[in-house]
Design an enzyme around this catalytic site. Structure first.
Site, PDB file in Angstrom:
ATOM      1  CE  LYS A  52     -27.038  30.938 -21.798  1.00 24.28           C
ATOM      2  NZ  LYS A  52     -27.709  31.419 -23.022  1.00 24.28           N
ATOM      3  CD  GLN A  96     -26.880  34.322 -25.174  1.00 28.94           C
ATOM      4  OE1 GLN A  96     -26.671  33.153 -24.871  1.00 28.94           O
ATOM      5  NE2 GLN A  96     -27.750  35.070 -24.518  1.00 28.94           N
ATOM      6  CG  ASP A 119     -31.245  28.126 -26.400  1.00 24.60           C
ATOM      7  OD1 ASP A 119     -31.459  28.162 -25.177  1.00 24.60           O
ATOM      8  OD2 ASP A 119     -30.480  28.895 -27.002  1.00 24.60           O
TER       9      ASP A 119
HETATM   10  N1  GUN Z   1     -31.005  35.408 -24.991  1.00 28.06           N
HETATM   11  C1  GUN Z   1     -31.748  35.616 -23.881  1.00 28.06           C
HETATM   12  N2  GUN Z   1     -32.141  34.446 -23.341  1.00 28.06           N
HETATM   13  C2  GUN Z   1     -31.626  33.475 -24.128  1.00 28.06           C
HETATM   14  C3  GUN Z   1     -31.688  32.061 -24.081  1.00 28.06           C
HETATM   15  O1  GUN Z   1     -32.314  31.426 -23.224  1.00 28.06           O
HETATM   16  N3  GUN Z   1     -31.029  31.411 -25.075  1.00 28.06           N
HETATM   17  C4  GUN Z   1     -30.360  32.073 -26.047  1.00 28.06           C
HETATM   18  N4  GUN Z   1     -29.763  31.353 -26.978  1.00 28.06           N
HETATM   19  N5  GUN Z   1     -30.295  33.385 -26.124  1.00 28.06           N
HETATM   20  C5  GUN Z   1     -30.920  34.079 -25.157  1.00 28.06           C
END
Ligand code: GUN
Length: 286
Positions: A52, A96, A119
């Site tokens: 990311k 995350q 998100d």
């Molecule tokens: N863990 C697995 N997929 C995601 C996601 O799309 N966003 C976040 N913040 N954590 C994750």
């Protein structure tokens, strides 16, 4: 059978985001900013967070990663979020997942200012998505919708079947497909006779985390298969939830793993961060 090339589309989206970031920066002096919080040292989460951050850099988005130890308390994490909520240079905040067990995930997600919730996990954005009122949609299902759109696959009137009812993937996927006028079925761990549902799918989205969950006999000819699973096998290879070799020949379209949905998740996060930055001056800080 045609592959849905998420890698190629993600590069296209990334280039468009980059261009819009440059315009936003030169016209209004706003550089989009994303803060990523990682609690603990789960290697998969670390890898995602790194990807990311790299994507932000490529697109000209300012990003910071807050790495916090596994022992971080809930109140320390809430405090970090509060600071970011009030930071004028930060447009998007992403925590995350998964979080360590001693932290209440729902409480943490609810602490993120809804206008910085790139998100789309805050209950306000979940509600807006369910009611088709805009807001932020979660990146993975949003990426799937982009892929369908790119290849001219209109969900309207189709039978869309989703396997896996997680808050991150399955439920928002169902909302987006329903909003796109598909007849939508959401299957999960308690679903009886899964095959009877998947065999009815014109569009089948699978996000469970079980290699080979979907086999050839479970799909009909001409189906569009979207494999959202990512599983690392003992030999180190990455596979999805669909037995690609046997299912692909029956499909009109199918996503590869890797190179399908994965890159689209990151592209959608960039899009959401840009969208948050565009409203920077119109939203009160909270
Ligand atoms: N863990 C697995 N997929 C995601 C996601 O799309 N966003 C976040 N913040 N954590 C994750």
């Amino acid at each position: 059978m045609q592959l849905l090339d998420g890698k190629a589309l993600s590069l296209e989206i990334e280039a468009k985001v980059k261009e819009e970031v440059m315009i936003l920066t030169s016209s209004r002096g706003v550089t989009p900013g994303l803060a990523v919080i990682l609690v603990g040292s789960d290697p998969a989460s670390q890898a995602y967070v790194n990807m990311k951050a790299k994507a932000c850099k490529r697109a000209g988005i300012y990003s910071i990663t807050h790495e916090m130890p596994e022992s971080t308390t809930e109140s320390q994490l809430l405090n970090a979020i509060s600071i970011l909520n009030n930071d004028p240079n930060i447009d998007g905040i992403l925590v995350q997942l998964p979080l360590p067990k001693h932290i209440n995930t729902a409480k943490v997600l609810e602490a993120i200012a809804p206008h910085k919730d790139v998100d789309g996990f805050h209950p306000q954005n979940v509600g807006r998505l369910t009611s088709n009122l805009g807001g932020f949609a979660p990146a993975t299902p949003m990426g799937v919708m982009r892929l369908l759109q790119k290849y001219g696959i209109d969900p309207q009137g189709k039978n869309a079947v989703i396997v896996g009812a997680s808050n991150i993937v399955g439920k928002p996927m169902a909302s987006l497909l329903l909003n796109a006028n598909a007849t939508t079925t959401l299957c999960h761990i308690y679903t009886k006779d899964l095959a009877s549902h998947t065999q009815n799918a014109d569009i089948l989205c699978v996000g469970v985390g079980k290699p080979n969950l979907i086999t050839e006999s479970m799909v009909k000819k001409g189906v569009v298969v979207i494999d959202i699973g990512i599983n690392r096998l003992e030999d180190g290879s990455l596979v999805g939830d669909v037995d690609f070799a046997s299912v692909a020949p029956k499909c009109s379209y199918i996503t590869p793993v890797p190179g399908g949905v994965g890159p689209m998740t990151i592209a959608s996060l960039l899009e959401n961060t840009l969208k948050a930055a565009k409203t920077r001056q119109e939203t009160p800080q909270s």
